[in-house]
Design a protein around this motif. Structure first.
Motif, mmCIF file in Angstrom:
data_model
loop_
_atom_site.group_PDB
_atom_site.id
_atom_site.type_symbol
_atom_site.label_atom_id
_atom_site.label_comp_id
_atom_site.label_asym_id
_atom_site.label_seq_id
_atom_site.Cartn_x
_atom_site.Cartn_y
_atom_site.Cartn_z
ATOM 1 N N VAL A 678 49.503 23.405 8.987
ATOM 2 C CA VAL A 678 49.460 22.492 10.140
ATOM 3 C C VAL A 678 48.046 21.975 10.373
ATOM 4 O O VAL A 678 47.858 20.946 11.039
ATOM 5 C CB VAL A 678 49.994 23.190 11.410
ATOM 6 N N ASN A 679 47.031 22.683 9.855
ATOM 7 C CA ASN A 679 45.638 22.278 10.045
ATOM 8 C C ASN A 679 45.029 21.656 8.785
ATOM 9 O O ASN A 679 43.822 21.414 8.730
ATOM 10 C CB ASN A 679 44.799 23.480 10.465
ATOM 11 N N LEU A 680 45.856 21.417 7.762
ATOM 12 C CA LEU A 680 45.355 20.851 6.499
ATOM 13 C C LEU A 680 45.188 19.337 6.642
ATOM 14 O O LEU A 680 46.165 18.609 6.837
ATOM 15 C CB LEU A 680 46.343 21.168 5.364
ATOM 16 N N ALA A 685 43.089 18.432 1.503
ATOM 17 C CA ALA A 685 44.201 18.370 0.546
ATOM 18 C C ALA A 685 43.734 17.743 -0.766
ATOM 19 O O ALA A 685 44.128 18.175 -1.861
ATOM 20 C CB ALA A 685 45.362 17.572 1.146
ATOM 21 N N ALA A 686 42.852 16.725 -0.715
ATOM 22 C CA ALA A 686 42.346 16.062 -1.928
ATOM 23 C C ALA A 686 41.485 17.020 -2.742
ATOM 24 O O ALA A 686 41.545 17.048 -3.983
ATOM 25 C CB ALA A 686 41.549 14.822 -1.541
ATOM 26 N N ARG A 693 44.011 20.257 -10.559
ATOM 27 C CA ARG A 693 44.005 19.423 -11.774
ATOM 28 C C ARG A 693 42.997 19.988 -12.788
ATOM 29 O O ARG A 693 43.260 20.021 -13.999
ATOM 30 C CB ARG A 693 43.665 17.979 -11.419
ATOM 31 N N ALA A 694 41.865 20.460 -12.287
ATOM 32 C CA ALA A 694 40.860 21.064 -13.170
ATOM 33 C C ALA A 694 41.413 22.331 -13.804
ATOM 34 O O ALA A 694 41.229 22.579 -15.012
ATOM 35 C CB ALA A 694 39.595 21.364 -12.372
ATOM 36 N N LEU A 695 42.111 23.161 -12.984
ATOM 37 C CA LEU A 695 42.676 24.408 -13.493
ATOM 38 C C LEU A 695 43.741 24.127 -14.553
ATOM 39 O O LEU A 695 43.811 24.821 -15.587
ATOM 40 C CB LEU A 695 43.270 25.217 -12.328
ATOM 41 N N LEU A 709 36.120 17.801 -14.150
ATOM 42 C CA LEU A 709 36.786 18.030 -12.853
ATOM 43 C C LEU A 709 36.144 19.186 -12.085
ATOM 44 O O LEU A 709 35.965 19.110 -10.864
ATOM 45 C CB LEU A 709 38.273 18.319 -13.080
ATOM 46 N N PHE A 710 35.798 20.264 -12.787
ATOM 47 C CA PHE A 710 35.149 21.383 -12.090
ATOM 48 C C PHE A 710 33.787 20.969 -11.544
ATOM 49 O O PHE A 710 33.392 21.390 -10.441
ATOM 50 C CB PHE A 710 34.996 22.583 -13.025
ATOM 51 N N LYS A 711 33.065 20.130 -12.320
ATOM 52 C CA LYS A 711 31.769 19.654 -11.825
ATOM 53 C C LYS A 711 31.961 18.733 -10.625
ATOM 54 O O LYS A 711 31.140 18.750 -9.697
ATOM 55 C CB LYS A 711 31.017 18.949 -12.942
ATOM 56 N N ASP A 712 33.026 17.925 -10.677
ATOM 57 C CA ASP A 712 33.329 17.100 -9.497
ATOM 58 C C ASP A 712 33.598 17.994 -8.273
ATOM 59 O O ASP A 712 33.198 17.673 -7.149
ATOM 60 C CB ASP A 712 34.544 16.217 -9.774
#
Length: 754
Positions: A678-680, A685-686, A693-695, A709-712
């Motif tokens: 409820v607090n997200l 969320a992004a 996606r990185a995982l 992606l991990f560096k992002d």
């Protein structure tokens, strides 16, 4: 077995109390206190009666005014004769009941002395004898009163006594009922053995006579009077009955028996009751009787001239004929007194100084109006039914209900018993015993509720003793409602287990003095324990700086996983607050790691004969401990197992990895709870989507894409240890490609390292 016996004790208590009260209700085991309570209840009902002026009955009062104007009592019989003639000849009343007895001749005129001289010393003096004879009409007050009674509707009162040794005085009227009219029945009644009545000539001149004998109950209060009383095998009527009969022009009364002739023949004892008297008036009047031929007096009002039920008229106003004829015409008159010195004041349910004459007036009013309160012949049966029903219902309720509900139900039963009793009294003129139901309710509440209170208190103390150290007070209260449902016996149950530990505690302990370290750890453990117990968690133990807890036992919780995750998040917030306070005090910062896992465990009292503890054991417990250790490697505050994540979908999670912890061969997914859904917000969320996606790229061995992606991700979370771990793994796998069957699972050789 002892538990089963203990459960039966309240039923046994309820049964015993009900039986004892039932025996009392049937007069097998009478209790004086019950009678006193019934007397009190009857008196209260009388006091609630609203007085309504009776226009048929007038009380001619020998009051203080009359005594002042006419003279002290007793008055000359000539004055009484004038009063009678005024009432009957001038005011044309229907009947006169005289609440006064004239047992001795009236010598106030001196006529008896003159008459004695004429018969003895001066018997030869004919002139004197003639003068005495001429004065007879004027000075013989008894003769004047006798003539005043003749052919007039006057009923004289007299007293009976149960003193067998007393000498009777005066003459009785004719019996109202002869023994022969009973048909061989043995009727129980009040029986007297002597009397103080009116002079023969006065009683013979009066149309009837009735006894005035008061019959108080055991507490001295007059609630009823016998309408018929036995003297030498015959039955005589009370002043009230005789006066009402004369006023109704009834010449005789006929008894109505409870048994017919055929039933009486079959009864060897010949015992019977007169349940009513029938007057041969027009129309006929049926007067119900209580046992002992009594009638309950219907008191309405406090009595006396200001009582509100009967009109009082001063006797001197009648003598002087100061009243309009219409005031007394065709009325029933009772001559009596309210003067304190004349001692005709009685103790009644409505007051201690109630005029005796008004008691007779009340009975006459009941006869005229057919307004009787009676104790029904089946009152014992009704009382017994009440006792049995109340005994069963109240015992069941007191055993089953919680204390507050039990008290309210008992009060409801109390009000219901009183209401039923008063309803029968008002609507059906039935006087039922009230003390017995009230006594039963009180005793059942006292003993059954008292037993339950003692036993439940003992159980509650046992619950507090067993679980008070582990769970919050509100949980102890829940468990106290059903203490038998909570034991320390071992059982299998799905729970969520937590392990929490302080990061770098060894360094902290080396930095602080012993006193400061003690305060440091006490503040920390207290705060964490409050968060756990505040969300219905069970505190298992402290292991140095570590805290072990679980949710779902001893009180079952369907949402134990959600509560555990919620508590872990709050503990992290509290830890950050404490860390700021500690730093301000010059102490090391505080960081904690928390591991959560949900699964089937064994919970109960475990240990040795020397020491036991309520705790949990099982594979799920061990995994929870491993997850707490893994938090260090990923630099996160909380790690939960996949089972916990699935059982608590109310939160947003970051999947950290798939791992094999020490002692496990099957890989598991581990997650970091981030925030409640409820607090997200969109930004958060992004970020979570970027991470996942990185995982996924890492697991599919797309090293470049995963690295980017991990560096992002590190652009917004520069200090994220987990991202750094994966970048290190990517670098390693570039130089050392994993085998073809690589499943992306990290294996930990110890609790805390790969």
């Amino acid at each position: 077995m002892l538990k089963n016996i203990r459960k039966q004790v309240p039923w046994i208590i309820g049964l015993v109390v009900t039986v004892l009260v039932a025996l009392q209700a049937n007069a097998i085991f009478p209790v004086r206190l019950v009678n006193l309570i019934d007397f009190f209840a009857y008196d209260v009902r009388m006091r609630l009666e609203v007085p309504q002026l009776n226009k048929d009955i007038i009380i001619v009062n020998i009051d203080e005014k009359s005594l002042t104007e006419v003279g002290q009592w007793p008055w000359k019989r000539s004055v009484v004769a004038d009063l009678i003639k005024r009432l009957t000849d001038d005011y044309h009343v229907r009947a006169v009941g005289v609440d006064v007895v004239f047992p001795e001749p009236d010598g106030s005129s001196g006529f008896q002395i003159l008459e004695g001289l004429a018969k003895k010393e001066l018997k030869d003096d004919k002139g004197f004898a003639e003068q005495v004879a001429n004065l007879k009409h004027q000075l013989d007050f008894d003769d004047r009163l006798t003539k005043a009674f003749e052919s007039r509707p006057v009923v004289l009162g007299y007293f009976f006594s149960d003193d067998k040794k007393a000498v009777s005085k005066g003459a009785l009227p004719k019996p109202a009922l002869l023994q022969a009219e009973l048909g061989g029945r043995d009727v129980e009644s009040a029986e007297y053995f002597s009397f103080i009545a009116n002079m023969q000539q006065l009683q013979d001149a009066a149309i009837a006579g009735g006894f005035l004998t008061p019959t108080p109950d055991s507490d001295g209060v007059i609630r009823s009077i016998p309408l018929l009383a036995k003297y030498k095998s015959n039955y005589y009527e009370a002043l009230s009955l005789a006066t009402a009969r004369v006023a109704l022009n009834a010449t005789r009364l006929k008894p109505k028996f409870s048994k017919d002739a055929e039933s009486l023949q079959a009864d060897a004892s010949k015992d019977d009751e007169i349940e009513a008297i029938v007057l041969n008036s027009s129309p006929r009047k049926t007067i119900p009787l209580e046992p002992l031929l009594r009638s309950l007096i219907q008191y309405k009002g406090k009595g006396g001239p200001d009582g509100g039920r009967f009109t009082y008229i001063s006797a001197t106003d009648v003598l002087k004929k100061q009243l309009p004829e219409a005031v007394l015409a065709d009325k029933i008159i009772l001559i009596g007194t309210t003067a304190v010195g004349l001692k005709d004041l009685r103790t009644a349910p409505v007051g201690i100084d109630y005029p005796g004459v008004e008691m007779h007036a009340n009975v006459i009013a009941s006869i005229l109006d057919n307004d009787f309160k009676v104790r029904p012949s089946d009152s014992r049966s009704i009382e017994l039914i009440q006792v049995i029903l109340l005994g069963i219902v109240l015992t069941f309720a007191l055993i089953r209900l919680k204390p507050v509900s039990a008290i309210l139900f008992t009060l409801s039963c109390l009000l219901a018993a009183i209401g039923f009793n008063y309803w029968m009294y008002q609507s059906f003129d039935k006087v039922l015993p009230l003390a017995t139901p009230l006594l039963l309710i009180f005793l059942l509440f006292l003993f059954v509720f008292g037993w339950n209170y003692v036993v439940e208190s003992r159980r509650l103390r046992g619950v507090v003793r067993r679980f008070g150290e582990y769970v919050a007070p509100e949980l102890v209260a829940v468990m106290a409602d059903e203490p038998d449902s909570y034991t320390m016996e071992g059982e299998s149950r799905e729970l969520t287990v937590m392990f929490s530990d302080v990061r770098g505690f060894t360094s902290i302990s080396e930095t602080l003095s012993a006193v400061d370290l003690r305060e440091y750890i006490n503040i920390y453990l207290t705060a964490m324990s409050e968060e756990i117990r505040g969300n219905r968690g069970t505190l298992d133990k402290y292991i140095g700086d570590a805290v072990m807890a679980f949710w779902g036992a001893p009180v079952r919780l369907t949402d134990h996983a959600r509560r555990s995750v919620e508590s872990a998040l709050k503990m992290q917030v509290t830890a950050r607050r404490l860390s700021e306070e500690f730093v301000q005090r010059g102490w090391p910062a505080l960081k904690i790691g928390i591991g959560l896992n949900t699964g089937e465990v064994r919970v109960g009292d475990m240990g040795s004969k020397i020491r036991l503890a309520y705790t949990v054991m099982g594979d799920a417990v061990n995994l929870s401990s491993r997850l707490e250790g893994v938090t260090k490697l990923y630099g996160v505050g909380i790690i939960v197992g996949e089972a916990t994540k699935n059982a608590a979908p109310e939160f947003a999670y970051r999947e950290l990895d798939r791992v094999r912890v020490k002692g496990k061969t099957q890989p598991i997914s581990i997650f970091e709870p981030v925030v409640e859904l409820v607090n997200l917000d969109a930004g958060m969320a992004a970020i979570l989507d970027l991470w996942h996606r990185a995982l996924n790229s890492f697991r599919t061995q797309q090293w470049h894409e995963a690295e980017v992606l991990f560096k992002d991700y590190l652009q917004t979370h520069a200090a994220d240890v987990a991202a750094q771990v994966f970048l290190e793994r990517i670098a390693y796998y570039r130089d050392n490609p994993p085998p073809a069957d690589w499943d992306g699972v990290a294996t930990f050789a110890s609790k805390f390292s790969e």
